[in-house]
Design an enzyme around this catalytic site. Structure first.
Site, PDB file in Angstrom:
ATOM      1  N   HIS A 152      13.715  25.111  12.405  1.00 53.52           N
ATOM      2  CA  HIS A 152      13.714  25.973  11.216  1.00 53.52           C
ATOM      3  C   HIS A 152      12.452  25.775  10.373  1.00 53.52           C
ATOM      4  CE1 HIS A 152      17.796  27.051  12.058  1.00 53.52           C
ATOM      5  NE2 HIS A 152      18.323  25.907  11.699  1.00 53.52           N
ATOM      6  N   ARG A 174      16.026  37.971  10.936  1.00 59.45           N
ATOM      7  CA  ARG A 174      17.187  38.736  10.473  1.00 59.45           C
ATOM      8  C   ARG A 174      16.879  39.311   9.095  1.00 59.45           C
ATOM      9  NH1 ARG A 174      23.345  36.217   9.796  1.00 59.45           N
ATOM     10  NH2 ARG A 174      24.480  38.216   9.859  1.00 59.45           N
ATOM     11  N   LYS A 294      31.131  35.716  10.745  1.00 62.64           N
ATOM     12  CA  LYS A 294      31.424  37.114  11.069  1.00 62.64           C
ATOM     13  C   LYS A 294      30.424  37.703  12.058  1.00 62.64           C
ATOM     14  CE  LYS A 294      33.967  38.664   6.970  1.00 62.64           C
ATOM     15  NZ  LYS A 294      33.994  39.670   5.876  1.00 62.64           N
TER      16      LYS A 294
END
Length: 337
Positions: A152, A174, A294
């Site tokens: 990251h 994203r 999700k």
């Protein structure tokens, strides 16, 4: 499940203790031992240099000479695969897809698979490249197959051997609104990280880069300087969600994997977000339900106020408008109210 007040984590750096008074109460022993990197993540958030400004925590960790030296000791090979992405952009999902692609493309014999499994048991798992140490990196040299490492951190902090030896870098991106929402839930669900009382409080921290891994925008601004390199490929979370099979074909071509359409389809079916979420207790232990939540596109609409939408729109245009990486995100499609 027994609850404990303190857990000792045995690492190559020595014994690291986690005390529940530092974080959320009721953390279990199994959770602490499940993922070495995340316990280090909480540890760096407690460093004196990071107490006043949580955004400096990863910088504070790598500012310790022995930690930065350990990271730079990683010797990349030209067949290495580096998966880079800001937190909560889908790196856990794509990491498993990469492993499945590599294993299938390798066409390993049963003997080779057994040998591989034996070697992997000897080499300690490194959840993120930045949390490895010199001894672990030395042991990784034993791995005869293509190595996949996830990170990251900013590109200028990565071991220089990655760029010198032209390891393949897959940069996962994203849209910022869904990333922000996913990271919000991660912060509040992860026992080793601080919680935010409200979404509004968290939103301010995200927009100002006051999070453990720093600024989303700075991360992409820096990576934008590297994406023209032929050993770097950018793929978005959204295109993987819209057509996972096509996305996997692009990745396989970039990495030089020879796979049939049937093989690609088989991997795609077992590595959908839904399938991986269902299997996450087995693959990620108690962290599974936190990491795989999700996985949808557009969930940000349930959280952003009109004012926050406008603020994010301005920030994106200011930082990434007109850049190649900004174009890849397709902000006008995925982030407009």
């Amino acid at each position: 499940m027994a609850m404990v007040s303190q857990v000792n984590l045995h690492t190559w750096h020595g014994i690291l203790s986690y005390n529940s008074m530092w974080g959320k109460p009721g953390i279990s022993c199994n959770l602490c031992h499940c993922h070495q990197g995340y316990l280090w993540l909480h540890y760096i958030a407690l460093l004196p240099a990071a107490k006043e400004d949580i955004a400096t925590s990863i910088d504070a960790f790598l500012a310790i000479p022995e930690n930065f030296k350990a990271l730079q000791s990683f010797e990349a090979r030209n067949d290495d695969i580096i998966l880079a992405g800001y937190p909560k952009t889908g790196t856990n999902w794509l990491e498993q897809i990469l492993k499945d692609l590599e294993t299938t493309a390798g066409k390993y014999t049963e003997e080779e698979i057994n040998s591989r499994n034996s070697i992997e048991k000897e080499v300690p798992m490194i959840s993120r490249l930045e949390f490895g140490d010199e001894k672990q990196f030395q042991m990784m040299k034993k791995l005869p197959f293509r190595r996949i490492n996830t990170t990251h951190i900013l590109p200028q902090i990565l071991p220089q051997s990655i760029f010198k030896n032209k390891a393949k870098i897959l940069l996962l991106v994203r849209n910022p609104k869904d990333t922000a929402v996913s990271y919000f839930h991660f912060y509040n669900d992860m026992p080793l990280l601080q919680s935010f009382n409200t979404w509004d409080e968290y939103f301010t921290a995200f927009m100002n880069g006051k999070l453990t891994w720093g600024s989303y925008f700075e991360y992409l601004i820096e990576w934008n300087n590297y994406i023209a390199d032929d050993h770097v490929m950018v793929i978005t979370y959204e295109e993987m969600k819209e057509n996972q099979t096509l996305g996997m074909k692009k990745i396989a071509e970039f990495l030089g994997f020879s796979l049939s359409d049937d093989e690609i389809q088989t991997i795609a079916e077992k590595s959908t977000f839904k399938a991986m979420k269902e299997k996450s207790p087995e693959t990620h232990g108690l962290f599974g339900k936190i990491i795989f939540r999700k996985g949808i596109v557009g969930g940000w609409r349930e959280f952003f106020t009109e004012a926050q939408n406008k603020e994010m729109d301005r920030k994106f245009e200011e930082c990434l408008g007109g850049t190649k990486i900004g174009e890849k995100i397709k902000y006008g499609i995925y982030c407009k109210a």
